[in-house]
Design an enzyme around this catalytic site. Structure first.
Site, PDB file in Angstrom:
ATOM      1  N   GLY A  48       0.052  -6.891  -2.261  1.00 13.08           N
ATOM      2  CA  GLY A  48       1.001  -7.981  -2.424  1.00 13.08           C
ATOM      3  C   GLY A  48       0.293  -9.315  -2.491  1.00 13.08           C
ATOM      4  CG  ASP A  62      -8.839  -2.348  -1.957  1.00 13.82           C
ATOM      5  OD1 ASP A  62      -9.724  -2.138  -2.809  1.00 13.82           O
ATOM      6  OD2 ASP A  62      -7.872  -3.106  -2.144  1.00 13.82           O
TER       7      ASP A  62
END
Ligand SMILES: *[C@@H]1O[C@H](CO)[C@@H](O)[C@H](O)[C@H]1NC(C)=O
Ligand SMILES: *[C@@H]1O[C@H](CO)[C@@H](O)[C@H](O)[C@H]1NC(C)=O
Ligand SMILES: *[C@@H]1O[C@H](CO)[C@@H](O)[C@H](O)[C@H]1NC(C)=O
Ligand SMILES: *[C@@H]1O[C@H](CO)[C@@H](O)[C@H](O)[C@H]1NC(C)=O
Ligand SMILES: *[C@@H]1O[C@H](CO)[C@@H](O)[C@H](O)[C@H]1NC(C)=O
Ligand SMILES: *[C@@H]1O[C@H](CO)[C@@H](O)[C@H](O)[C@H]1NC(C)=O
Length: 823
Positions: free
Chosen positions: A511, A623
């Site tokens: 996001g 990530d």
């Protein structure tokens, strides 16, 4: 140890419903015969299957629209996720499959009849040689209509009328005489197969290239012409072909006086498809059974923002953001529902209408790309340029760089700054009410008062501060709740603190992040989680409170969260110096000293080691990349975005595969579908460390024959020439022992076999000098790239160095000990 199951990688897109899925699996529901003829039509949940069981034809439904929409289509049968490769009635859905039928009409055409037998779709053949026809589905995915008595008489085939998919083995034909061929057209959005705005076809001018079109007319990208080996704009095609661990694709081209065609084939038994996707990229995907997902391995154009008008009018594209599109200041999403479905093309609407007089103002935005179709105005200065634009109400923006350009009507193709690129300033016209009045005036009055009556004011001021604090607290809500050590924020409060999410700091797979200020004026970073998180409130709170307990000097602190309706936000400490990538890769920023880099390397490793082992549950970051390493005011690193994989849960693999920027950091086991362990983080850490050393993206190539940087690193390490890997901007100013350690660690971390990679705790020890390591072997997968015939990439002296690594047999690599001695 967390394993793949923690990530719940098996996921189906929540918007696809599985009317047909059960039918596919349960063969007894299929028609007794696997064809459609005048005596066998297809209706309801019946299907026909290709002889080898590759494909199935039947009704399916996508999304949860009301009234429901059903389509006749061809789907993969061996793929457990509903994946239509062809849709007959893409623009004309039927309400109810039970009252619809696909049949052979009296004249021999294949037709779809909907409610009250109205014809919804037809093969539309006019001069039928025979009315005794039969429709079958072949193992190639082709639906054919042929003469009943003569199998060689092909009357119609779905391959001539594709929707958005090109399958391997299928000829993409261009008729040179008429200049026509099949056209792939994207779906309208992820829930609607209707023809969308992007399409791909062979260049009708006869050039041997594919072109991508917007609205059937505006060409925004082409593959470049075929040179016998690859398309000129897609040189990486050869790399894909030569990397045997990825996907074995080969493209062939055929040409004679009347026909050109391309066909691609797969070697191996991987299931793949090529589509023009809803966001305008020509995309190749492979089905990864273990992940239960389609993984994209090629998307063209490579930059999402190069797709024409992707974000619609007054939208702005950000290559590093997810979603890629956002509205510029003063505008809001025109159709939020479509934006949710991945279709922002309607763009953004003004928050307040223009006054069309002197009350309008201009707001400066930086864009790496000027909008299309500017008009030149005669103006000698910025002021004149602005005035000319202001005088005509349909002028929506101007730009001045010695000459005056103005835009009338919608602004398309704005693009937010990305690393190191050229910036242009575009002044966009806004209603005055959408822009705050300049504050300068009030500040000056305050200053005067201070000078006049400093002492009196000091008292007053402190009272005021107290009062404001209290006010602030009340604003935050007197019932401000805490959970564990986390503050529970209300959405409205966060909206205010971030000035309606106006200052975007960046975006990641999960996001966008916005800057905000707490009432006590502490800066915060507010992360709006993507709304694909379909997760219960309670589960979300559980996960978040676990995250709240994770505290480490090298992890960004979570302060609180907000969970209201479907809104999920996380509130973090704000990091003054932003993320590592801006310091490493931006052309303008000063080069970070070696000491700073080394400290960042150690700190990041410590943060990861803590996540992997020392906190209560092992957390795999999943990530690790420069974008997720934030720097505080003293350049101490703090990892961001940890633990979100769990929060986003079942959709995580989807997030990953749509994050183009991250691909270079993904360990090979992500592609091969093996279980993910903390060693996947070690791999990404290694890739990041190489970038920290070199100050450039591993994937960035400075010349055409420039080797992939990690390969170069492994080579130079063997040669003992680590200094050549150092960021040239440091001019060799680095502690050579540390540099060599860092290079070794990085190369060990990027080994294909995770057993060969060090744990993050070991990485910390090595970097601290408490543990010694050998020179690592060149990773096999990288080696494969080296071994390709294209050896001209490497100068002769570097290949001699490589020879010594190549000489290591697999068993030697197996027995090569990672740790030679402990210090
Ligand atoms: C298929 O349709 C038949 C008849 O309409 C119905 O009885 C049956 O339950 C359906 N099967 C499934 C799996 O929906
Ligand atoms: C078939 O022909 C009709 C009438 O000519 C046309 O409206 C319809 O769009 C055609 N259908 C297809 C699938 O080409
Ligand atoms: C697409 O092109 C058609 C004409 O070919 C035009 O009427 C339509 O407005 C265009 N769509 C957009 C979004 O510009
Ligand atoms: C060209 O190739 C196509 C497809 O293989 C074939 O159908 C056609 O007859 C060929 N034309 C000539 C003139 O050879
Ligand atoms: C790809 O093709 C090559 C040559 O045909 C073969 O040696 C290799 O094993 C294939 N790789 C995969 C993953 O199928
Ligand atoms: C404003 O600009 C548009 C587009 O150039 C033009 O058609 C129109 O006549 C202009 N209006 C005025 C009042 O100058």
């Amino acid at each position: 140890m967390a394993s793949r199951s923690d990530l719940s990688l098996s996921s189906h897109s929540p918007t696809l419903s599985f009317l047909l899925f059960f039918v596919c699996v349960n063969a007894t529901l299929a028609l007794a015969v696997d064809y459609i003829s005048s005596s066998h039509s297809l209706s309801g949940n019946q299907t026909i299957t290709s002889p080898g069981g590759n494909f199935v034809l039947g009704f399916f439904q996508v999304g949860e629209q009301s009234p429901s929409r059903h389509y006749i289509g061809i789907l993969f049968k061996k793929v457990s996720k509903l994946t239509p490769i062809w849709v007959a009635n893409r623009n004309n859905p039927v309400r109810d499959p039970a009252t619809s039928q696909l049949k052979i009409s009296d004249d021999g055409n294949l037709v779809l009849l909907g409610e009250s037998d109205a014809q919804v779709w037809s093969t539309n053949l006019t001069s039928m040689a025979s009315d005794a026809t039969v429709a079958e589905i072949l193992d190639s995915g082709n639906l054919i209509l042929r003469d009943w008595s003569d199998p060689s008489k092909l009357l119609w085939q779905s391959f001539d009328h594709p929707t958005d998919t090109w399958l391997p083995g299928v000829k993409f034909v261009m008729n040179k005489v008429t200049g026509t061929g099949p056209v792939l057209t994207s779906w309208r959005n992820s829930d609607d197969p209707a023809a969308g705005i992007f399409s791909v076809e062979l260049d009708p001018t006869g050039l041997t290239q594919f072109i991508l079109l917007w609205n059937r007319s505006k060409q925004y990208w082409s593959t470049g012409t075929w040179n016998g080996h690859f398309f000129n704009s897609v040189p990486e095609m050869t790399a894909y072909r030569q990397d045997p661990t990825v996907v074995n694709v080969s493209v062939e081209f055929f040409s004679n006086s009347t026909t050109n065609y391309f066909v691609y084939e797969l070697r191996g038994d991987m299931i793949t498809r090529t589509i023009i996707d809803i966001s305008g990229q020509l995309t190749q995907l492979a089905w990864v059974e273990e992940a239960q997902e389609w993984i994209r391995f090629l998307a063209l154009p490579k930059k999402q923002c190069d797709v024409y008008a992707l974000c619609g009018p007054f939208g702005s594209c950000n290559e590093n953001g997810l979603p890629f599109c956002s509205c510029i200041k003063g505008f809001s999403e025109k159709s939020p529902v479509d934006w949710q479905l991945g279709d922002p093309r309607q763009g953004c609407a003004r928050n307040s209408p223009l006054q069309c007089g002197k009350d309008d103002r201009f707001f400066a935005i930086s864009s790496t790309r000027l909008p299309d179709d500017p008009r030149s105005l005669a103006a000698a200065s910025v002021e004149e340029c602005e005035l000319s634009c202001l005088q005509n109400c349909s002028c929506t923006a101007y730009s001045y760089d010695g000459g005056c350009s103005a835009w009338y009507g919608d602004l398309l193709n704005l693009q937010e700054l990305s690393d190191g690129s050229r910036r242009e300033t575009v002044y966009v016209r806004l209603a005055a009410s959408d822009l705050p009045m300049p504050r300068r005036k009030t500040r000056r009055t305050l200053e005067l008062v201070v000078v006049g009556a400093a002492a009196a004011l000091a008292l007053l001021a402190s009272a005021l501060v107290l009062f404001l604090r209290q006010l602030g607290r009340r604003e935050l809500g007197t019932d401000e709740a805490t959970e564990g050590n986390l503050v529970v924020f209300r959405y409205g409060d966060l909206q205010r603190m971030t000035r309606n999410f106006s200052e975007r700091l960046g975006g990641g797979g999960f996001g966008s992040v916005f800057k905000g200020t707490l009432p006590d004026s502490a800066p915060i970073a507010v992360k709006k989680l993507r709304s694909l998180v379909h997760q219960g409130e309670k589960q979300f709170r559980n996960e978040v409170s676990t995250l709240g307990m994770i505290q480490h000097v090298n992890l960004v602190r979570l302060r609180g969260f907000c969970s209201e309706g479907n809104k999920r936000l996380l509130v973090y400490d704000y990091m003054t110096n932003g993320s590592l990538n801006t310091h490493l890769f931006s052309k303008g920023s000063p080069a970070m000293a070696w000491m700073t880099r080394y400290n960042i390397a150690i700190g990041t490793a410590r943060g990861l080691a803590y996540l992997h082992g020392q906190c209560r549950d092992c957390i795999i970051h999943c990530d690790v990349k420069p974008e997720n390493i934030l720097l505080d005011e003293s350049f101490h690193p703090k990892l961001a975005d940890f633990g979100l994989a769990k929060l986003v849960g079942r959709d995580f693999s989807k997030v990953l595969t749509t994050m183009r920027g991250t691909v270079g950091y993904l360990a090979p086991e992500w592609i091969s579908g093996e279980a993910i362990t903390p060693k996947a983080d070690a791999y990404s850490y290694g890739m990041t460390l190489l970038e920290l050393i070199s100050g450039r993206r591993n994937t960035e190539q400075s010349g055409e024959h420039d080797p992939f940087f990690p390969v170069l690193a492994a080579t130079k390490l063997v040669e003992g020439d680590v200094l050549s890997l150092l960021d040239p901007r440091l001019h060799g100013n680095a502690d050579i022992t540390e540099l060599e350690r860092a290079c070794r660690v990085a190369c060990w971390c990027i080994q294909d076999d995770e057993a060969h990679r060090p744990s993050m705790a070991q990485v910390v020890q090595i970097l601290e000098g408490a543990l010694e390591v050998d020179t690592p072997p060149t990773p096999r997968k990288l080696q494969a790239l080296l071994d390709d015939s294209n050896t001209k990439c490497f100068s002769s002296d570097s290949s001699s160095g490589l020879g010594s690594t190549k000489a290591l047999s697999t068993s030697q690599i197996e027995s090569t000990s990672l740790i030679s001695s402990e210090g």
